[in-house]
Design an enzyme around this catalytic site. Sequence first.
Site, PDB file in Angstrom:
ATOM      1  N   PRO A   2       0.811  -1.222   0.000  1.00  0.00           N
ATOM      2  CA  PRO A   2       0.000   0.000   0.000  1.00  0.00           C
ATOM      3  C   PRO A   2       0.846   1.276   0.000  1.00  0.00           C
ATOM      4  O   PRO A   2       1.611   1.531   0.920  1.00  0.00           O
ATOM      5  CB  PRO A   2      -0.797  -0.105   1.306  1.00  0.00           C
ATOM      6  N   GLU A   3       0.730   2.010  -1.061  1.00  0.00           N
ATOM      7  CA  GLU A   3       1.274   3.360  -1.128  1.00  0.00           C
ATOM      8  C   GLU A   3       0.077   4.289  -1.316  1.00  0.00           C
ATOM      9  O   GLU A   3      -1.067   3.861  -1.176  1.00  0.00           O
ATOM     10  CB  GLU A   3       2.272   3.487  -2.287  1.00  0.00           C
TER      11      GLU A   3
END
Length: 276
Positions: A2-3
């Site tokens: 997750p960015e």
Amino acid sequence: MPELPEVETTRRLLVPLIVGRTIETVTVGRERMVRRQPQRRDFERRLEGRRIIGIDRHGKHLLVDVEGDVTWVIHLGMSGHISVAAGPADRPPHTHVVVVLDDGKEIRFTDPRTFGHTEALVAVDRETASFIAHGPDAFSTPPTKEWLVERLATRTAPIKALLLDQSILAGIGNIYADEALHRARISPHRRGGRLSPADVQDLLDGIAWTLEAGIAAGGTTLADMAYLLPNGRSGDFLSELAVYGRAGEDCHRGDGTILRDVIRQRSSFWCPGCQH
DNA sequence: AACGATCCCTGTTGGC
DNA sequence: TGCCAACAGGGATCGT
């Protein structure tokens, strides 16, 4: 992992499911997940019985606005994901935090590698929480070229490393850093202070384009990361990645072969043919 | 101050 | 085929 685009996709999917609902019970199955809470025992107490007002995001942090001036902070780390289910049946392994709502549904925070964390902060905590004192959000409030030129001017570290520094820009992780640098035709090895103003503008444009495309695709789901999104689906950006994970392949610009270097103990994928 | 290395953690992968 | 070391990485922390 997750960015910013994955966190933003998560936020958008969560809004219609949980905003307006009241939290009934909070269960923490693994204490480590709440390790940055000033007073660990405040976590459940600050959330239970209160209504969820909205959801913001800053960088990779989800900021759930809760009644009583409480901010429920969620950071997904590298393997975390949020899901909303109708009841307690079939909870996936490594579900460490469960928040039950007044409609009977439950919010699950699942994270095998436990690099994620969650906290319930009040106003005074937010002011002193160093982990949330980030630079401007790379997507929602990108800085001007002049601002970033000044921030980078004194820096000698590789630009790739500086893009991962959340105190400069918040939200960019290893995948989107490589993609943005490729888009901007800038080598990840260039020292931050050696970028020209024109390079910095190219970089900002590359960041904006890459994050926009990532969000439009619903984020990136890597092969070993199932269930990334709250709706149980995967992001589609993987197939659009130009360099990340593509060592040995031809660059789509036709100018060279993609390399994998290690910069700051992190994989960096780039094309020496078109990135200078 | 800034840089770079190390550590936390566990599922997956790759080499033998 | 099976085993196990290596690898993945966000960010806190520490040594330089």
